[in-house]
Design an enzyme around this catalytic site. Sequence first.
Site, short mmCIF file in Angstrom:
data_model
loop_
_atom_site.label_atom_id
_atom_site.label_comp_id
_atom_site.label_asym_id
_atom_site.label_seq_id
_atom_site.Cartn_x
_atom_site.Cartn_y
_atom_site.Cartn_z
N MET A 171 1.04 -1.30 -0.08
CA MET A 171 -0.05 -0.03 0.12
C MET A 171 0.92 1.15 0.01
O MET A 171 1.73 1.51 1.11
CB MET A 171 -0.84 0.07 1.01
CG MET A 171 -2.09 -0.96 1.38
SD MET A 171 -2.93 -1.08 3.03
CE MET A 171 -1.63 -1.94 3.95
N GLN A 193 8.08 -4.68 -3.42
CA GLN A 193 7.30 -4.66 -4.52
C GLN A 193 7.92 -3.42 -5.48
O GLN A 193 7.94 -2.33 -4.83
CB GLN A 193 5.70 -4.41 -4.33
CG GLN A 193 4.91 -4.34 -5.88
CD GLN A 193 3.41 -4.11 -5.61
OE1 GLN A 193 3.10 -2.79 -5.52
NE2 GLN A 193 2.61 -4.90 -5.88
N CYS A 216 -1.54 -1.66 -10.73
CA CYS A 216 -1.95 -0.16 -10.18
C CYS A 216 -2.76 0.28 -11.44
O CYS A 216 -2.47 0.55 -12.59
CB CYS A 216 -0.80 0.53 -9.99
SG CYS A 216 -1.17 2.08 -9.50
#
Length: 338
Positions: A46, A99, A128
């Site tokens: 996140m 990530q 995304c």
Amino acid sequence: MVDILDASNSVSRLSLLGDGEEQDFKWKKPLELFAERKFVRICAPMVRYSKLPFRLLTRKYGVDLAYTPMIVSNSFLCSLKARDSDFTTCNVDRPLIVQFAASNTEDFVRASQIVVPYADGVDLNCGCPQRWAQAEGYGACLLRKPEIVQDMIRQTKGAISSQDFTISIKIRIHHNIRETVEFCRKMEHAGLSWLAVHGRTPEQRGEPVNNEAIQLIKSSVNIPVIANGDVKSLEGAKKIHTETKANGIMAARGILSNPSMFAGYQSTPEECVKDWIYLALSTGTSFQCFHHHLTFMLQKAMSRAEQTVFASLASTSSVLQFLKENFGISAPRIPVKS
């Protein structure tokens, strides 16, 4: 470059679990977890939020595997400041997946090589949906470029000698789910270790998650599959596991609101709030991050008027005073090192 904190001289996951445990700390590698657990409980990547102190918090409350926020590989490679800002960890922040957002093979390979000593795997963001990311060649636009993603996987796998260091991707689904199945099969053939699937298309936001699509993907490949999307409780995670047969369940917004959800709590308990305060203040978390996490955790417990007041607070001391006056929560004592 990379801030590797010594757990004996800093706040760590084990400072919450109990003294004396850090010397014996051991962790399972991701593929070991997938082989052993009914389903692996995962804290999602996140942006701005899944940083070190929050990862340590969720690990105390049932998370098996945690991701860093999405890190733009080009910035990570070019800027020492970006590396220091984007990637911090410690010796008990494991197992850890880093990530990256990458648009080309060279950037992904080089960024992955840097973090190998400090993590258990890297993940390529192929999901995304934000316009800026896709305009830069990152995220969901890679769903339309399977050859590039395959090359990233192959080249990175070939450049890293560690056999148990995983290379994964996180995706959204195509409108035609058969395209997603074919995409995933190609990535498996390229050497992908496992994948996470958010069960919405890049254009969807609040629409229902397509768990049937995740189940179809799971049945179509021979690598672990992670289900992501609208995971808000442990019971909900179990239901999604039953529906999808996924090897892992990944939470994002649900775990922001309740970092203890995978431990079975229906809402954030007071002890979890205290743990967050301790970790955030001890690791030098920015006020904005500290404040935002508390806003998520306490939102359901506050009236509209209290939410308005809390949103206006502009200092750590005012936040701590608010918590003491309105919730009876006193800040835990932060040890001072001699």
